[in-house]
Enzyme design. Structure first.
Site, PDB file in Angstrom:
ATOM      1  N   ARG A 144      -6.531  -4.477   5.731  1.00  0.00           N
ATOM      2  CA  ARG A 144      -6.057  -3.401   6.587  1.00  0.00           C
ATOM      3  C   ARG A 144      -7.204  -2.988   7.510  1.00  0.00           C
ATOM      4  NH1 ARG A 144      -4.144  -1.818   1.326  1.00  0.00           N
ATOM      5  NH2 ARG A 144      -1.863  -1.844   1.173  1.00  0.00           N
ATOM      6  N   LYS A 171      -5.564   2.108   0.101  1.00  0.00           N
ATOM      7  CA  LYS A 171      -4.295   2.823   0.074  1.00  0.00           C
ATOM      8  C   LYS A 171      -3.913   3.138  -1.367  1.00  0.00           C
ATOM      9  CE  LYS A 171       0.332   2.582   2.114  1.00  0.00           C
ATOM     10  NZ  LYS A 171       1.267   1.741   2.903  1.00  0.00           N
ATOM     11  N   HIS A 235      -2.663  -4.743  12.595  1.00  0.00           N
ATOM     12  CA  HIS A 235      -1.994  -4.959  11.310  1.00  0.00           C
ATOM     13  C   HIS A 235      -1.236  -6.284  11.280  1.00  0.00           C
ATOM     14  CE1 HIS A 235      -1.047  -3.189   7.435  1.00  0.00           C
ATOM     15  NE2 HIS A 235       0.179  -3.626   7.552  1.00  0.00           N
ATOM     16  N   ARG A 238      -2.865  -9.055   9.390  1.00  0.00           N
ATOM     17  CA  ARG A 238      -2.619  -9.006   7.936  1.00  0.00           C
ATOM     18  C   ARG A 238      -1.276  -9.657   7.612  1.00  0.00           C
ATOM     19  NH1 ARG A 238      -3.522  -5.856   3.030  1.00  0.00           N
ATOM     20  NH2 ARG A 238      -1.612  -4.838   2.300  1.00  0.00           N
ATOM     21  N   HIS A 261      -0.345  -4.404  -2.826  1.00  0.00           N
ATOM     22  CA  HIS A 261       0.983  -3.808  -2.795  1.00  0.00           C
ATOM     23  C   HIS A 261       1.347  -3.249  -4.174  1.00  0.00           C
ATOM     24  CE1 HIS A 261       2.360  -6.468   0.832  1.00  0.00           C
ATOM     25  NE2 HIS A 261       1.684  -5.395   1.210  1.00  0.00           N
ATOM     26  N   TYR A 270       7.684 -11.123   3.190  1.00  0.00           N
ATOM     27  CA  TYR A 270       7.044 -12.230   3.911  1.00  0.00           C
ATOM     28  C   TYR A 270       7.750 -13.561   3.679  1.00  0.00           C
ATOM     29  CZ  TYR A 270       3.399  -8.862   4.832  1.00  0.00           C
ATOM     30  OH  TYR A 270       2.719  -7.745   5.259  1.00  0.00           O
TER      31      TYR A 270
END
Length: 292
Positions: A144, A171, A235, A238, A261, A270
């Site tokens: 990120r 995050k 982003h 990524r 995640h 994805y």
């Protein structure tokens, strides 16, 4: 005393400062603190009232204005709602009102992904050595933006044959490891010898201070313009990492850990933008033995 509509500037500043302090001691990340405080600040400026004097209908009107007149994406609205709910729950102790503030319905928009040829063209047209390395690392390690900017020199781990990067308090305030490209390591070492960064891996104009987000965004903008590749944001690099990693055989569970995640469902998106379903698809019927 100067007012922001009806609430005084002094009163607004006081309540925001109190919110910052409580969020900080509650161990929230810097970005979460910024977003949550901003959500309450904008509400006060919209209504001209202190949050304790604001009705639920006024809060919904504020969110409506954000969504349809400020062109905010649903993810941004979701963050603002989380900030408001936190404030009403933890500062004003109005749990009932907090529960009434609605979260926006999630939209399943697929991430934009560049091809490897487009990425090569993008990186090749980045004239500044440091900027090129930063953009390449965003892609090659799936970082990120803030994770890259906050990288410290000691976060790069290459002892005992390791090729990894430690991400601290990302995050959700979680620590994790991500991959470091073996091919990129010689360039990283050459950069370190040439630029001699201090504390942070990528310094800004001042030694010992990280590069700014706006500086990195400008570097991408210039590379974008010169390369002729479609306009993207940081982003998306990524997203490209995740899609291409799946195409090259990385399993979803490993990719989930590397990306940080919380839910495998986030990682699974994805599958819809990578070439995995087409590249490695097959019919199980083809593997049946002859039943005759």
């Amino acid at each position: 005393m100067e007012n922001v509509n009806g609430i005084s500037v002094k009163e607004l500043g006081s309540l925001l400062e109190k919110m910052k302090k409580l969020l900080s001691v509650s161990n929230h990340s810097e970005q979460t603190i910024v977003n949550y405080v901003r959500s309450v600040e904008y509400l006060c400026k919209h209504t001209g009232k202190h949050p304790r004097d604001t009705e639920i209908d006024e809060i919904i009107d504020y969110l409506y204005q954000l969504q349809y007149h400020k062109f905010r994406a649903w993810r941004t609205i979701k963050i603002y709602v989380a900030g408001l709910r936190w404030y009403y729950t933890h500062i004003l102790e109005q749990d009932k009102l907090a529960f009434q503030i609605p979260y926006p319905k999630e939209e399943q928009d697929l991430p934009v992904v560049l091809s490897r040829k487009e990425l090569f063209k993008l990186f090749s047209n980045c004239e500044n050595t440091k900027h090129k390395l930063m953009l390449t690392m965003l892609y090659s390690s799936g970082l990120r933006r803030n994770e890259l900017l906050n990288l410290r020199i000691e976060n790069i781990e290459t002892n005992d044959g390791k090729f990894r990067i430690r991400i601290n308090r990302s995050k959700g305030n979680k620590d994790r490891y991500t991959v470091l490209s073996e091919k990129l390591l010689p360039e990283l070492r050459a950069y370190y010898r040439a630029f001699k960064p201090r504390d942070f891996l990528f310094n800004g104009r001042t030694k010992g201070k990280p590069m700014t987000a706006s500086g990195l965004a400008h570097a991408l903008k210039m590379a974008n313009k010169k390369s002729g590749v479609k306009k993207i944001n940081l982003h998306i690099l990524r997203h490209c990492f995740a899609s291409h990693a799946l195409e090259d055989g990385m399993n979803l569970r490993t990719l989930q850990d590397i990306l940080g995640h919380a839910s495998i469902k986030t990682t699974m998106i994805y599958l819809h933008v990578s070439e995995v379903p087409l590249f490695k698809g097959f019919s199980p019927f083809d593997n049946w033995e002859d039943m005759q």
